[in-house]
Design a protein around this motif. Structure first.
Motif, PDB file in Angstrom:
ATOM      1  N   SER A 283      16.112 -22.785  20.693  1.00 22.62           N
ATOM      2  CA  SER A 283      16.394 -24.155  21.084  1.00 22.62           C
ATOM      3  C   SER A 283      16.191 -25.100  19.894  1.00 22.62           C
ATOM      4  O   SER A 283      16.796 -24.912  18.852  1.00 22.62           O
ATOM      5  CB  SER A 283      15.526 -24.536  22.292  1.00 22.62           C
ATOM      6  N   GLY A 308      19.927 -19.881  22.081  1.00 23.89           N
ATOM      7  CA  GLY A 308      19.983 -21.056  22.943  1.00 23.89           C
ATOM      8  C   GLY A 308      19.798 -22.337  22.163  1.00 23.89           C
ATOM      9  O   GLY A 308      19.087 -23.249  22.590  1.00 23.89           O
ATOM     10  N   TYR A 340      23.556 -16.604  22.461  1.00 25.27           N
ATOM     11  CA  TYR A 340      23.695 -17.600  23.512  1.00 25.27           C
ATOM     12  C   TYR A 340      23.923 -16.901  24.847  1.00 25.27           C
ATOM     13  O   TYR A 340      24.517 -15.832  24.919  1.00 25.27           O
ATOM     14  CB  TYR A 340      24.873 -18.545  23.224  1.00 25.27           C
ATOM     15  N   ASP A 341      23.394 -17.507  25.902  1.00 25.42           N
ATOM     16  CA  ASP A 341      23.649 -17.047  27.262  1.00 25.42           C
ATOM     17  C   ASP A 341      24.773 -17.911  27.817  1.00 25.42           C
ATOM     18  O   ASP A 341      24.672 -19.145  27.797  1.00 25.42           O
ATOM     19  CB  ASP A 341      22.379 -17.204  28.118  1.00 25.42           C
ATOM     20  N   ASP A 344      23.620 -20.684  29.890  1.00 25.52           N
ATOM     21  CA  ASP A 344      22.685 -21.642  29.298  1.00 25.52           C
ATOM     22  C   ASP A 344      23.466 -22.836  28.769  1.00 25.52           C
ATOM     23  O   ASP A 344      24.173 -22.727  27.761  1.00 25.52           O
ATOM     24  CB  ASP A 344      21.898 -20.969  28.166  1.00 25.52           C
ATOM     25  N   PHE A 369      21.235 -21.763  35.004  1.00 20.51           N
ATOM     26  CA  PHE A 369      20.594 -22.827  34.241  1.00 20.51           C
ATOM     27  C   PHE A 369      19.732 -23.664  35.178  1.00 20.51           C
ATOM     28  O   PHE A 369      20.113 -23.879  36.326  1.00 20.51           O
ATOM     29  CB  PHE A 369      21.680 -23.707  33.598  1.00 20.51           C
ATOM     30  N   ALA A 372      18.084 -19.898  32.595  1.00 19.40           N
ATOM     31  CA  ALA A 372      18.718 -19.122  31.533  1.00 19.40           C
ATOM     32  C   ALA A 372      18.243 -19.568  30.157  1.00 19.40           C
ATOM     33  O   ALA A 372      18.187 -18.759  29.217  1.00 19.40           O
ATOM     34  CB  ALA A 372      20.239 -19.248  31.630  1.00 19.40           C
ATOM     35  N   HIS A 373      17.893 -20.830  30.023  1.00 22.00           N
ATOM     36  CA  HIS A 373      17.475 -21.334  28.701  1.00 22.00           C
ATOM     37  C   HIS A 373      16.109 -20.801  28.299  1.00 22.00           C
ATOM     38  O   HIS A 373      15.785 -20.763  27.105  1.00 22.00           O
ATOM     39  CB  HIS A 373      17.455 -22.865  28.715  1.00 22.00           C
TER      40      HIS A 373
END
Length: 391
Positions: A283, A308, A340-341, A344, A369, A372-373
């Motif tokens: 993130s 993410g 990445y998802d 997300d 979400f 997922a993040h």
């Protein structure tokens, strides 16, 4: 020995930070022996804090104290607002509840009009008026009424409710759909609750409900139950929502306005490590790592991994501190693996912005979400991809 520097994301503080680092350490060790995990715990040193004790946070509705304080029970306005929130997410939610209460079909006297037939006729008459009865909410009433008349839930709901209650339910469904469509279109104008309720009453009366204040049954049972359930869900999330504003959102704002200290700390840490080194950021941690590696050559770092992360989005939108679009990624930035998802909403793609410099890889946690993040570090696939790319 390969050193893996892990840069956590927003809102991470102790004891959660140690637990997260432990999980990452175990996940990588399960894929490859001999890795040295070095955490960069920037949250404690540089993350956002409410230095005035939360004086900027508004009080909870109905109280003069902070969020989460005050009365123990639900405020009626909270219940109503939470119920409308559920309807904006699914305008047919209350129809579903009502339909679930319907019993087996009953035989009616010859010549009697089935309740669903009457409801459909009233909805057709409403649709014939166009969008005028709900002009304050914007266009779409005629289409919404036509769709509701054909909806498979209307029949069972009509069997379960008396006509006046069904009229109220249908009106709320129509109103919720119009507002939901405005929200989906990112309309800058959404009516206040008083206007919404006035329009709902107007539609309900057109569908056969008595004037407000004379309804019975539905408002004292079904809607109140739905509202209480929704209110409890909001209460459970109130603390999480508050903490999503602080420190998580605070961390982002603080980084974008005063990010030099974040990057200096990571740069100093990386400069003291022997190669080979990989930097793994989640993130905002991925943004910090990317910015740091763009700003200065750090030859000991052979791999950047983001998971993410919002770095590509910030670059494309002109908000990445270290690089402004369309400037290319500097040649000294190492190989970049971007995980990445697809579910997300805070994970973005980089390959289209930096052709040949970024490898985007999808990892599916099976979570919606926002879960997922936060599910990257419990997903074995994440560690497999990282290890496959380690220098």
């Amino acid at each position: 020995m390969t050193a893996v520097v892990f840069v956590h994301g927003t809102g991470v503080r102790e004891p959660g930070c140690s637990a997260l680092v432990g999980c990452v350490t175990a996940g990588l060790a399960a894929q490859r022996d001999g890795l040295r995990i070095v955490p960069y715990s920037w949250g404690a040193a540089h993350g956002a804090t409410l230095v005035a004790g939360g004086a900027s946070l508004p009080p909870r509705p109905g109280t003069t104290r902070g969020l989460g304080e005050g009365r123990a029970g639900p405020d009626p306005s909270d219940e109503a607002t939470a119920t409308w929130a559920a309807l904006y997410a699914d305008p047919y939610a209350e129809l579903t509840l009502a339909a679930a209460r319907s019993g087996p079909a009953i035989e009616r006297p010859p010549g009697s009009v089935p309740p669903q037939q009457r409801a459909r006729a009233l909805l057709a008459a409403l649709a014939a008026q166009g969008d005028a009865p709900a002009a304050e909410l914007g266009p779409g009433l005629a289409r919404a009424a036509t769709d509701l008349a054909a909806h498979p839930l209307l029949g069972p709901a009509a069997e379960a409710l008396d006509p006046a209650d069904l009229a109220v339910l249908a009106a709320r469904s129509l109103t919720a759909r119009l507002i939901a469509e405005a929200l989906d279109a990112d309309s800058p104008l959404v009516p206040v609750g008083e206007t919404r309720d006035t329009v709902t009453d107007r539609i309900a009366e057109a569908l056969g409900a008595p004037p407000r204040g004379t309804e019975r049954g539905l408002r004292s049972s079904l809607l109140r139950t739905a509202g209480a359930v929704a209110w409890r869900a909001v209460e459970r999330r109130r603390r999480a929502l508050t903490e999503a504003t602080h420190p998580a959102a605070g961390d982002i704002l603080r980084y974008l306005s005063r990010g030099a200290a974040f990057r200096d700390g990571l740069r100093t840490l990386l400069a003291g490590l022997e190669p080979p080194v990989a930097v793994v950021g989640h993130s905002l941690g991925g943004v910090i790592a990317l910015d740091t590696l763009i700003s200065d050559p750090l030859p000991q770092v052979g791999l950047l991994v983001t998971a993410g992360s919002q770095g590509p989005f910030l670059y494309e939108s002109g908000s990445l501190p270290s690089l402004e679009h369309p400037a290319p990624l500097p040649s000294h930035v190492p190989a970049w693996l971007n995980l990445y998802d697809p579910r997300d909403l805070l994970g973005y793609l980089g390959a289209g912005l930096f052709p040949g410099r970024v490898t985007d890889v999808a990892v599916d946690s099976g979570q919606p979400f926002p879960a997922a993040h936060s599910a990257y570090w419990t997903n074995p696939a994440v560690y497999r991809h990282i290890v496959e790319h380690l220098p």
